[in-house]
Design an enzyme around this catalytic site. Structure first.
Site, PDB file in Angstrom:
ATOM      1  N   ASP A  50       0.841  -1.027  -0.010  1.00  0.00           N
ATOM      2  CA  ASP A  50      -0.013  -0.168  -0.093  1.00  0.00           C
ATOM      3  C   ASP A  50       0.847   1.119  -0.087  1.00  0.00           C
ATOM      4  O   ASP A  50       1.973   1.424   0.672  1.00  0.00           O
ATOM      5  CB  ASP A  50      -0.872  -0.035   1.275  1.00  0.00           C
ATOM      6  CG  ASP A  50      -1.976  -0.929   0.967  1.00  0.00           C
ATOM      7  OD1 ASP A  50      -2.124  -1.841   0.389  1.00  0.00           O
ATOM      8  OD2 ASP A  50      -3.078  -0.934   2.047  1.00  0.00           O
ATOM      9  N   HIS A 197       3.682  -2.190   3.152  1.00  0.00           N
ATOM     10  CA  HIS A 197       3.569  -0.767   2.513  1.00  0.00           C
ATOM     11  C   HIS A 197       4.981  -0.668   1.673  1.00  0.00           C
ATOM     12  O   HIS A 197       6.012  -1.010   2.435  1.00  0.00           O
ATOM     13  CB  HIS A 197       3.617   0.218   3.592  1.00  0.00           C
ATOM     14  CG  HIS A 197       2.459   0.218   4.487  1.00  0.00           C
ATOM     15  ND1 HIS A 197       2.145  -0.850   5.387  1.00  0.00           N
ATOM     16  CD2 HIS A 197       0.895   0.620   4.275  1.00  0.00           C
ATOM     17  CE1 HIS A 197       0.700  -0.792   5.785  1.00  0.00           C
ATOM     18  NE2 HIS A 197       0.337   0.155   5.052  1.00  0.00           N
TER      19      HIS A 197
END
Length: 237
Positions: A50, A197
């Protein structure tokens, strides 16, 4: 007085309707909703990343994934992607899948349904216009869904998905070891969707290095279990 009570009741009902889907962010609830937690085939694991694309960090992830020969699904922010269209294209050209995370990293409970729709639509259009492929998946910032999130996703043909295990790689004290431990605690097993992430734009500065450092160990864990890392669209029928 009666009118005030009625108005208060209506307002409370509207708030409850808007915020109701946010309960799915709770681990116990999310795990019971297999489709929303990204439960896939027993022989695959989905690796998702992400908050990018970030020129300061995403290229390192792409390089590591290429060396490991494993695909991932990148849930991108429009505000990041619009500044790095070449990097967004590279993600797709390298064989990875791209999903919508939002235009900004704002909590959808703090936005109107119209604002949520505009953010998702802008990001989906940017992805389609840059890469020539419309995204199929959507994950809200912080994993918090609102009624507006679900309505916008439905209108745009996006399928909401959260995760089954995360590495808590956004924390200031995260290391490759803690990331791997958190993922194992959540379950690196067949059917899992893992959350990491590839940017620290919404995390502690430099936190992405902990996720990057854990990639090889995650891939090795899957290989030892006879599991194949896959894109979301390969992982979930």
């Amino acid at each position: 007085m009666h009118r005030r009570l009625l108005a208060a009741g209506v307002s409370a009902a509207v708030v409850a309707l808007h915020a109701g889907p946010a309960v799915t962010a709770l681990p116990l609830v999310r795990r019971r909703l297999r489709a929303l937690s990204g439960a896939g085939g027993p022989g695959t694991v989905a690796l998702t990343l992400d908050d990018g694309p970030d020129p300061a960090s995403t290229p390192a992830f792409l390089g590591s994934l290429a060396r490991l020969r494993v695909p991932a699904t990148f849930f991108v922010l429009g505000a990041m992607a619009v500044k790095a269209p070449g990097l967004l294209r590279r993600i797709q050209e390298d064989g990875h899948e791209i999903g919508v995370h939002g235009w900004t990293h704002r909590d959808h409970l703090r936005m109107t349904p119209g604002q949520v729709y505009d953010e998702l639509a802008r990001t989906a259009e940017l992805i389609a216009g840059t890469c020539g492929v419309r995204p199929a998946w959507f994950r809200p910032p912080y994993g918090i869904l609102s009624a507006g999130s679900l309505l916008a996703a439905a209108r745009l043909g996006l399928r909401p998905v959260l995760w089954s295990a995360w590495g808590r790689d956004w924390e200031a004290g995260a290391t490759p070891g803690t990331v791997l431990a958190h993922l194992r605690s959540g379950g690196i097993r067949g059917g899992a969707t893992l959350l990491l992430h590839d940017s620290d734009c919404a995390a502690a500065p430099g936190a992405w290095r902990s996720a990057l450092g854990a990639l090889a160990a995650v891939a090795g864990e899957c290989e030892r279990q006879g599991l194949r890392l896959a894109r979301m669209s390969q992982h979930v029928p």
